[in-house]
Design a protein around this motif. Sequence first.
Motif, PDB file in Angstrom:
ATOM      1  N   SER A   2     -33.687  25.654  83.790  1.00 57.86           N
ATOM      2  CA  SER A   2     -34.618  24.717  83.179  1.00 57.86           C
ATOM      3  C   SER A   2     -34.911  23.564  84.130  1.00 57.86           C
ATOM      4  CB  SER A   2     -34.028  24.172  81.875  1.00 57.86           C
ATOM      5  OG  SER A   2     -34.869  23.183  81.332  1.00 57.86           O
ATOM      6  N   PHE A  22     -41.148  15.840  72.592  1.00 57.64           N
ATOM      7  CA  PHE A  22     -40.731  16.970  73.428  1.00 57.64           C
ATOM      8  C   PHE A  22     -40.174  18.105  72.571  1.00 57.64           C
ATOM      9  CE2 PHE A  22     -40.945  14.371  77.312  1.00 57.64           C
ATOM     10  CZ  PHE A  22     -41.393  15.324  78.209  1.00 57.64           C
ATOM     11  N   TRP A  26     -42.530  20.936  73.400  1.00 54.67           N
ATOM     12  CA  TRP A  26     -41.969  21.642  74.567  1.00 54.67           C
ATOM     13  C   TRP A  26     -40.450  21.671  74.443  1.00 54.67           C
ATOM     14  CZ3 TRP A  26     -42.911  19.873  80.336  1.00 54.67           C
ATOM     15  CH2 TRP A  26     -42.691  20.967  81.194  1.00 54.67           C
ATOM     16  N   VAL A  29     -37.716  22.613  77.504  1.00 57.77           N
ATOM     17  CA  VAL A  29     -37.506  21.867  78.738  1.00 57.77           C
ATOM     18  C   VAL A  29     -36.294  20.945  78.601  1.00 57.77           C
ATOM     19  CG1 VAL A  29     -38.894  19.802  78.252  1.00 57.77           C
ATOM     20  CG2 VAL A  29     -38.765  20.682  80.586  1.00 57.77           C
ATOM     21  N   VAL A 209     -46.714  14.744  77.212  1.00 60.23           N
ATOM     22  CA  VAL A 209     -45.971  16.007  77.184  1.00 60.23           C
ATOM     23  C   VAL A 209     -46.899  17.170  77.517  1.00 60.23           C
ATOM     24  CG1 VAL A 209     -44.688  17.615  75.729  1.00 60.23           C
ATOM     25  CG2 VAL A 209     -44.212  15.166  75.600  1.00 60.23           C
ATOM     26  N   ASN A 210     -48.089  17.166  76.949  1.00 62.10           N
ATOM     27  CA  ASN A 210     -49.026  18.255  77.228  1.00 62.10           C
ATOM     28  C   ASN A 210     -49.438  18.282  78.699  1.00 62.10           C
ATOM     29  OD1 ASN A 210     -49.164  19.442  74.656  1.00 62.10           O
ATOM     30  ND2 ASN A 210     -50.593  17.880  73.938  1.00 62.10           N
ATOM     31  N   LYS A 213     -46.562  19.751  80.766  1.00 59.01           N
ATOM     32  CA  LYS A 213     -46.513  21.209  80.608  1.00 59.01           C
ATOM     33  C   LYS A 213     -47.523  21.884  81.524  1.00 59.01           C
ATOM     34  CE  LYS A 213     -46.006  23.298  76.681  1.00 59.01           C
ATOM     35  NZ  LYS A 213     -46.190  23.735  75.264  1.00 59.01           N
ATOM     36  N   ARG A 214     -48.723  21.305  81.606  1.00 59.44           N
ATOM     37  CA  ARG A 214     -49.750  21.894  82.477  1.00 59.44           C
ATOM     38  C   ARG A 214     -49.362  21.775  83.945  1.00 59.44           C
ATOM     39  NH1 ARG A 214     -53.102  18.811  79.056  1.00 59.44           N
ATOM     40  NH2 ARG A 214     -53.508  17.320  80.744  1.00 59.44           N
ATOM     41  N   ASN A 217     -45.909  24.055  84.704  1.00 55.13           N
ATOM     42  CA  ASN A 217     -45.843  25.491  84.379  1.00 55.13           C
ATOM     43  C   ASN A 217     -46.847  26.288  85.203  1.00 55.13           C
ATOM     44  OD1 ASN A 217     -43.779  25.308  82.513  1.00 55.13           O
ATOM     45  ND2 ASN A 217     -45.160  24.943  80.793  1.00 55.13           N
TER      46      ASN A 217
END
Length: 217
Positions: A2, A22, A26, A29, A209-210, A213-214, A217
């Motif tokens: 992770s 989070f 997500w 993570v 957070v979004n 993630k982009r 990832n």
Amino acid sequence: MSQRIVLIHATPLAVAPINDTFKLLWPEVEVSNLLDGALSVDRAKEATLTPRLYQRIDALVDYALSIDAAAVLFTCSAFGAAIEASAQGKTLPVLKPNEAMFEDALGKGRNIVMLATFGPAVKGMEEEFRELAAARQVDATLTSYVVPGARDALNAGNAHLHNQLIVEAAMQHQHADAILLAHFSMEIAYPQVSSAVSCAVLSSPQSAVNKLKRVMN
């Protein structure tokens, strides 16, 4: 293995809202938390960011690097310029609290209203928004309002009053294309605000957070 995201807080009020976000958006993570509660206290004493505050922000980023952070997210919105300075030359993402929310806001329209509860953060945030809008050549304006009494209510443990005051303020500005909740600590008011107004409502924890993630990832 992770990836570890290190959250750097200047007030304990921001810790639960971003960790809860989070877990919701997500959960897989790894998140670690660093808290320097004196930062917001000392920032409130200064009209502008001082060299010493710049040094303290940079030291926190260096510590995050030393514990193998894959990314750093600051959760206090009063240190934007210092965070930018520290991020220069770093090989990992170092995010200001509101940059992702501002990016999202530019896609919502031209008339953006921001509700805040911590006055010293507002000027720097407005500058960040204007710089981002200019860089992206978007004709958008940000109008800010500090909600009187909301921060004091939350500091006193009265989340109900905090949320109520923010909802009342939001209802006065639902003519906007979007309403921004300026601080991570305001995330607890998001469900009530978004239900009370007809326009879009954005929160910095969700946008941050979004974006991470982009990016990761």
